[in-house]
Every structure is written in C-alpha cells, then in structure tokens.
Design a protein around this motif. Structure first.
Motif, PDB file in Angstrom:
ATOM      1  N   GLY A  33     -10.397 -35.886   6.357  1.00  0.00           N
ATOM      2  CA  GLY A  33     -10.529 -35.197   7.265  1.00  0.00           C
ATOM      3  C   GLY A  33     -12.261 -34.835   7.076  1.00  0.00           C
ATOM      4  O   GLY A  33     -12.683 -33.853   8.235  1.00  0.00           O
ATOM      5  N   ALA A  36     -15.269 -36.994   8.995  1.00  0.00           N
ATOM      6  CA  ALA A  36     -14.797 -37.188  10.246  1.00  0.00           C
ATOM      7  C   ALA A  36     -16.378 -36.511  11.127  1.00  0.00           C
ATOM      8  O   ALA A  36     -17.046 -34.645  10.247  1.00  0.00           O
ATOM      9  CB  ALA A  36     -13.907 -36.174  10.554  1.00  0.00           C
ATOM     10  N   GLN A  45     -13.465 -27.301  10.402  1.00  0.00           N
ATOM     11  CA  GLN A  45     -12.149 -27.140   9.494  1.00  0.00           C
ATOM     12  C   GLN A  45     -12.694 -25.840   8.493  1.00  0.00           C
ATOM     13  O   GLN A  45     -13.062 -26.191   7.149  1.00  0.00           O
ATOM     14  CB  GLN A  45     -12.230 -28.416   9.397  1.00  0.00           C
ATOM     15  CG  GLN A  45     -12.686 -29.204   8.412  1.00  0.00           C
ATOM     16  CD  GLN A  45     -14.055 -29.610   8.983  1.00  0.00           C
ATOM     17  OE1 GLN A  45     -14.979 -29.369   9.678  1.00  0.00           O
ATOM     18  NE2 GLN A  45     -13.905 -30.791   8.008  1.00  0.00           N
ATOM     19  N   VAL A  74      -4.431 -26.592  10.024  1.00  0.00           N
ATOM     20  CA  VAL A  74      -5.566 -26.910  10.289  1.00  0.00           C
ATOM     21  C   VAL A  74      -6.897 -25.758  11.605  1.00  0.00           C
ATOM     22  O   VAL A  74      -6.170 -25.771  12.441  1.00  0.00           O
ATOM     23  CB  VAL A  74      -5.673 -28.016  10.598  1.00  0.00           C
ATOM     24  CG1 VAL A  74      -7.129 -28.660  11.207  1.00  0.00           C
ATOM     25  CG2 VAL A  74      -4.651 -29.357  10.239  1.00  0.00           C
ATOM     26  N   ILE A  99     -10.535 -34.420  13.399  1.00  0.00           N
ATOM     27  CA  ILE A  99     -10.388 -34.516  11.810  1.00  0.00           C
ATOM     28  C   ILE A  99      -9.102 -34.833  11.456  1.00  0.00           C
ATOM     29  O   ILE A  99      -8.609 -35.288  10.540  1.00  0.00           O
ATOM     30  CB  ILE A  99     -10.225 -33.061  11.658  1.00  0.00           C
ATOM     31  CG1 ILE A  99     -12.169 -32.533  11.583  1.00  0.00           C
ATOM     32  CG2 ILE A  99     -10.078 -32.288   9.964  1.00  0.00           C
ATOM     33  CD1 ILE A  99     -12.668 -30.878  11.832  1.00  0.00           C
ATOM     34  N   CYS A 100      -7.694 -33.971  12.176  1.00  0.00           N
ATOM     35  CA  CYS A 100      -6.705 -34.374  11.933  1.00  0.00           C
ATOM     36  C   CYS A 100      -6.537 -35.792  12.384  1.00  0.00           C
ATOM     37  O   CYS A 100      -5.402 -36.781  11.745  1.00  0.00           O
ATOM     38  CB  CYS A 100      -5.546 -33.839  13.133  1.00  0.00           C
ATOM     39  SG  CYS A 100      -5.590 -31.823  12.853  1.00  0.00           S
ATOM     40  N   HIS A 102      -8.096 -37.839  12.079  1.00  0.00           N
ATOM     41  CA  HIS A 102      -8.427 -39.368  11.484  1.00  0.00           C
ATOM     42  C   HIS A 102      -7.666 -38.864   9.706  1.00  0.00           C
ATOM     43  O   HIS A 102      -7.424 -40.036   8.857  1.00  0.00           O
ATOM     44  CB  HIS A 102     -10.101 -38.710   9.966  1.00  0.00           C
ATOM     45  CG  HIS A 102     -11.224 -39.226  10.440  1.00  0.00           C
ATOM     46  ND1 HIS A 102     -11.573 -39.226  11.848  1.00  0.00           N
ATOM     47  CD2 HIS A 102     -12.318 -39.968  10.376  1.00  0.00           C
ATOM     48  CE1 HIS A 102     -12.214 -39.819  12.435  1.00  0.00           C
ATOM     49  NE2 HIS A 102     -13.150 -40.380  11.096  1.00  0.00           N
ATOM     50  N   MET A 103      -7.276 -37.886   9.033  1.00  0.00           N
ATOM     51  CA  MET A 103      -6.732 -37.701   8.463  1.00  0.00           C
ATOM     52  C   MET A 103      -5.267 -38.285   8.373  1.00  0.00           C
ATOM     53  O   MET A 103      -4.475 -39.137   7.832  1.00  0.00           O
ATOM     54  CB  MET A 103      -5.953 -35.987   7.968  1.00  0.00           C
ATOM     55  CG  MET A 103      -7.310 -35.798   8.316  1.00  0.00           C
ATOM     56  SD  MET A 103      -7.286 -33.569   6.943  1.00  0.00           S
ATOM     57  CE  MET A 103      -6.572 -32.515   8.213  1.00  0.00           C
TER      58      MET A 103
END
Length: 184
Positions: A33, A36, A45, A74, A99-100, A102-103
């Motif tokens: 994250g 990202a 974030q 998040v 970002i989410c 990627h995680m």
C-alpha cells in the motif's frame, strides 16, 4: 507469479478462520500500500491497523468482520486533497482504491484473503477510533485466512463480462459493442 494470474486468483473473502496474520506478512501487505501510486504522489492514505478483539468489536458496530482478526481502516487525509478544477472531483477515493488493490494483491500472494468494504458507517468508525474531521474513513480492508479456501481463478470465464462488453476504442459507442457481439 505472473501478474494476470495473481489478479485472477485474488477474490473476495467473506469468511475467515480467525487465524492471526504474522507481523512480517502484515508489514509486506502494508508496504504494498505504501508504494502504490497516488495522484501527484500526494499519498493521502492514513491506515489504522486493528487487531485487538475489543477494537474488532468496535468495527462490528459499523460493519461485519466475517471472523477477520485484522482490519485495516483505510482513511484519506483531506487537508491537502488534489481536486480536479473542472468539476471538483477529489482524487482521494481513487487513490484509496488503488492502495487497497495493491494490498489485496499482496495479501493474495501470501495466501491471505481480503475484502474491501465501502458500505460501512464512517461516523461510528470516526468516533470509536478518535479520527479527526480532516481524516475521512474511506474503506475497511478485512484480512485473514479464508475458512473455505479461495475461489477458482477460472471463475472469470463465466462470471466476468467480456472485453467486448466493457471496452470501446476511440470513443464511447454502445452500438459498436452490439455489432462486435454479433460477430463473435
């Protein structure tokens, strides 16, 4: 692992064993994250890692946790938001989605399941986790080991729309989609 194969193997998990995610795995997910992309590299974030049972219960007031023992709240910092001048659209929601994603992919590579939730009561989260007004709870990312395993990567063959249903070239034209389907 090939990226497209990893993307096909990622699936929503709505049932977790309750097993604890080790620190090295959690750090790897959070690092995905961190790297990202975000609009103009603003990195809006702010992630609250929730693992203590009393705090999991607080989250359950806002949304189900499906047995997850690790929930990432998040959030996005709205103080320095990048806003499109033409229509006022803020990039923060897009950034948090990336970002989410990627995680979630990092989690799947580690055989950890995930579900990203946007349909939760943000005011409960804000109050119970002392989140200031300029920080917006945007998504909950539930992580854990799937209690029934992962879905088949082959499910995309029947469960996803074809490229011809979702992709157009050069301009928006639903007629070209209909015509393209007729020739398949």
């Amino acid at each position: 692992m090939d990226f497209l194969e990893l993307a096909k193997q990622r699936c929503t998990t709505r049932g977790f064993t309750g097993g604890i995610i080790g620190k090295s795995h959690l750090d790897r997910i959070l690092s995905a994250g961190r790297v990202a992309p975000s609009a103009c590299n603003m990195q809006p974030q702010r992630i609250i890692v929730v693992q203590q049972s009393d705090n999991i219960l607080k989250i359950q007031k806002a949304y189900r946790t499906f047995g997850s023992q690790c929930v990432l709240i998040v959030c996005q910092d709205k103080r320095n938001a990048l806003v499109r001048p033409f229509d006022g659209k803020c990039s923060g929601d897009l950034d948090i989605g990336i970002i989410c994603d990627h995680m979630m992919l990092a989690a799947r590579e580690l055989n950890i399941g995930s579900v990203m939730v946007g349909l939760f009561d943000p005011e409960i989260i804000r109050k119970d986790f002392n989140i200031p007004e300029y920080i917006e709870p945007t998504a909950l990312l539930l992580l854990g080991y799937p209690d029934k395993g992962f879905l088949s990567a082959d499910r995309h063959i029947t469960e996803r729309k074809t490229l011809s249903d979702t992709v157009m070239y050069e301009s928006y034209n639903e007629q070209s989609q209909v015509a393209f389907k007729d020739f398949q």
